[in-house]
Design a protein around this motif. Sequence first.
Motif, PDB file in Angstrom:
ATOM      1  N   GLN A  66       0.833  -1.201   0.000  1.00  0.00           N
ATOM      2  CA  GLN A  66       0.000   0.000   0.000  1.00  0.00           C
ATOM      3  C   GLN A  66       0.873   1.258   0.000  1.00  0.00           C
ATOM      4  O   GLN A  66       1.597   1.525   0.964  1.00  0.00           O
ATOM      5  CB  GLN A  66      -0.964   0.038   1.203  1.00  0.00           C
ATOM      6  CG  GLN A  66      -2.025  -1.041   1.186  1.00  0.00           C
ATOM      7  CD  GLN A  66      -3.119  -0.802   0.141  1.00  0.00           C
ATOM      8  OE1 GLN A  66      -3.293   0.310  -0.316  1.00  0.00           O
ATOM      9  NE2 GLN A  66      -3.828  -1.839  -0.223  1.00  0.00           N
ATOM     10  N   ALA A 102      -5.574   9.276  -3.095  1.00  0.00           N
ATOM     11  CA  ALA A 102      -5.382   7.826  -2.973  1.00  0.00           C
ATOM     12  C   ALA A 102      -6.663   7.068  -2.629  1.00  0.00           C
ATOM     13  O   ALA A 102      -6.755   5.864  -2.878  1.00  0.00           O
ATOM     14  CB  ALA A 102      -4.312   7.541  -1.914  1.00  0.00           C
ATOM     15  N   CYS A 103      -7.651   7.763  -2.052  1.00  0.00           N
ATOM     16  CA  CYS A 103      -8.924   7.101  -1.745  1.00  0.00           C
ATOM     17  C   CYS A 103     -10.060   7.580  -2.649  1.00  0.00           C
ATOM     18  O   CYS A 103     -10.936   6.796  -2.975  1.00  0.00           O
ATOM     19  CB  CYS A 103      -9.335   7.341  -0.289  1.00  0.00           C
ATOM     20  SG  CYS A 103      -8.152   6.742   0.922  1.00  0.00           S
ATOM     21  N   PRO A 107      -8.529   4.984  -6.912  1.00  0.00           N
ATOM     22  CA  PRO A 107      -9.089   3.615  -6.920  1.00  0.00           C
ATOM     23  C   PRO A 107     -10.217   3.426  -7.932  1.00  0.00           C
ATOM     24  O   PRO A 107     -10.426   2.323  -8.431  1.00  0.00           O
ATOM     25  CB  PRO A 107      -9.631   3.440  -5.492  1.00  0.00           C
ATOM     26  CG  PRO A 107      -8.904   4.445  -4.671  1.00  0.00           C
ATOM     27  CD  PRO A 107      -8.632   5.609  -5.588  1.00  0.00           C
ATOM     28  N   ARG A 112      -7.697  -1.786 -13.348  1.00  0.00           N
ATOM     29  CA  ARG A 112      -8.602  -2.929 -13.142  1.00  0.00           C
ATOM     30  C   ARG A 112     -10.069  -2.509 -13.203  1.00  0.00           C
ATOM     31  O   ARG A 112     -10.926  -3.267 -13.674  1.00  0.00           O
ATOM     32  CB  ARG A 112      -8.277  -3.664 -11.833  1.00  0.00           C
ATOM     33  CG  ARG A 112      -8.448  -2.833 -10.582  1.00  0.00           C
ATOM     34  CD  ARG A 112      -8.132  -3.646  -9.323  1.00  0.00           C
ATOM     35  NE  ARG A 112      -8.479  -2.875  -8.132  1.00  0.00           N
ATOM     36  CZ  ARG A 112      -8.772  -3.378  -6.958  1.00  0.00           C
ATOM     37  NH1 ARG A 112      -8.732  -4.683  -6.764  1.00  0.00           N
ATOM     38  NH2 ARG A 112      -9.073  -2.620  -5.932  1.00  0.00           N
TER      39      ARG A 112
ATOM     40  N   MET B 100      -6.277  -1.476   2.622  1.00  0.00           N
ATOM     41  CA  MET B 100      -6.871  -2.504   1.755  1.00  0.00           C
ATOM     42  C   MET B 100      -8.393  -2.371   1.756  1.00  0.00           C
ATOM     43  O   MET B 100      -9.055  -2.736   0.782  1.00  0.00           O
ATOM     44  CB  MET B 100      -6.438  -3.903   2.201  1.00  0.00           C
ATOM     45  CG  MET B 100      -4.968  -4.183   1.876  1.00  0.00           C
ATOM     46  SD  MET B 100      -4.317  -5.689   2.657  1.00  0.00           S
ATOM     47  CE  MET B 100      -4.928  -6.942   1.503  1.00  0.00           C
ATOM     48  N   ALA B 102      -9.853   0.853   2.800  1.00  0.00           N
ATOM     49  CA  ALA B 102     -10.167   2.259   2.530  1.00  0.00           C
ATOM     50  C   ALA B 102      -9.757   2.709   1.129  1.00  0.00           C
ATOM     51  O   ALA B 102     -10.282   3.699   0.633  1.00  0.00           O
ATOM     52  CB  ALA B 102      -9.506   3.153   3.577  1.00  0.00           C
ATOM     53  N   CYS B 103      -8.794   2.005   0.503  1.00  0.00           N
ATOM     54  CA  CYS B 103      -8.382   2.370  -0.860  1.00  0.00           C
ATOM     55  C   CYS B 103      -8.837   1.335  -1.888  1.00  0.00           C
ATOM     56  O   CYS B 103      -9.141   1.705  -3.010  1.00  0.00           O
ATOM     57  CB  CYS B 103      -6.868   2.510  -0.956  1.00  0.00           C
ATOM     58  SG  CYS B 103      -6.178   3.761   0.137  1.00  0.00           S
ATOM     59  N   ASP B 104      -8.856   0.052  -1.525  1.00  0.00           N
ATOM     60  CA  ASP B 104      -9.078  -0.978  -2.554  1.00  0.00           C
ATOM     61  C   ASP B 104     -10.515  -1.464  -2.648  1.00  0.00           C
ATOM     62  O   ASP B 104     -10.907  -2.041  -3.661  1.00  0.00           O
ATOM     63  CB  ASP B 104      -8.169  -2.195  -2.293  1.00  0.00           C
ATOM     64  CG  ASP B 104      -6.693  -1.844  -2.436  1.00  0.00           C
ATOM     65  OD1 ASP B 104      -6.374  -0.765  -2.962  1.00  0.00           O
ATOM     66  OD2 ASP B 104      -5.854  -2.656  -2.006  1.00  0.00           O
TER      67      ASP B 104
END
Lengths: 214, 214
Positions: A66, A102-103, A107, A112, B100, B102-104
């Motif tokens: 991360q 980043a948030c 994303p 993807r 993982m 909060a961002c993904d």
Amino acid sequence: MKLYDYFRSSAAYRVRIALNLKGLEYEAVPVHLVKDGGQHLQSAYRAINPSALLPSLQDDGATVTQSLSIIEYLEETHPFMPLLPHGALDRARVRALAQMVACDIHPITNLRVLKYLTGTLGVSEDAKTAWYRHWVREGLAAIETQLAHAPETGRFCHGDTPTMADCCLVPQVFNALRFSVDMAAYPTVERIGAACSELPAFAAAHPSQQNDAE
Amino acid sequence: MKLYDYFRSSAAYRVRIALNLKGLEYEAVPVHLVKDGGQHLQSAYRAINPSALLPSLQDDGATVTQSLSIIEYLEETHPFMPLLPHGALDRARVRALAQMVACDIHPITNLRVLKYLTGTLGVSEDAKTAWYRHWVREGLAAIETQLAHAPETGRFCHGDTPTMADCCLVPQVFNALRFSVDMAAYPTVERIGAACSELPAFAAAHPSQQNDAE
């Protein structure tokens, strides 16, 4: 230190800037996000990072994943050339700006997600580009407001030395330009991006300067 | 402290847990994400948080935004009942687990993205639900792998006291269950979620326990 990297990965780009700002040597290990159906999806890389996302940093055998977590780790283990200011409120402001990229932007607009849109959902290329620009514009507009109206903003996002916020903002601006987002609405973002690009640490982290650049 | 909050906001739920774990009193100011076309989109709230996202924390007149930035701020200003462990690598692991979520996972599956899918892109309700479950499953599978194979995992994500990672994981599990994601594939996540829910700090932060719950 080893950085699992891809020249065009926005999250890896953030970490490259942070490593360069702190003057830390590292070995870049390229993981191609497109070749071989995506080398990040293969078991060799999943064993390093189960999220199958870039970047990952290996330091003395331990793996950190991360991008923001890696930058905080570098800050704690190599406190010189700090990427966070001193006071708790100032630190919160810098972290919030970093997370606004980043948030809130990255994303939703990364590879993807775009692949799911065009592949699984059958969305057109035009609608995909509109999606991309929509989230980038929403996010940059909020960042512009935070930056333009704050006395804390200086030559960089927070004062006159670069911070974690600049490490995140510059790769996002690079991405926005790739998708031809008009930056005129975000003059403070643009000005700070230009100031950053004058620094060797940012210039050396640029995608075009990486060994795996295409 | 004032928390701009919505009972069902996953990011606000993280901060409620953190505040409760530290035993900090706060006043919840409800901002309804649906009523009046979304109260968060109105100028009154945008003046507090230009991202028009929840939560925001006001402390002594200053505003802190972004849930993870708020939790780091609480950690720095109220270090008792720490939500991060001591060592740099341990802290990196906890932050990475938090990110993982909060961002993904969360940014791709939150309300504004789902609305764009069904509204602007005209995606069906079924395809929207499939999207939601896809990203939640991808994310939870990666978290499960990180948790299940690590000696650092204890009763909670990292050792035997709750951390920032648990503050993020529990609201994500709550969301997953709302969308009927089968949790059987994530036994460690499920076990940790159950352990958390036994603690009053987590129970009191649950959406159903908020004043604005519907």
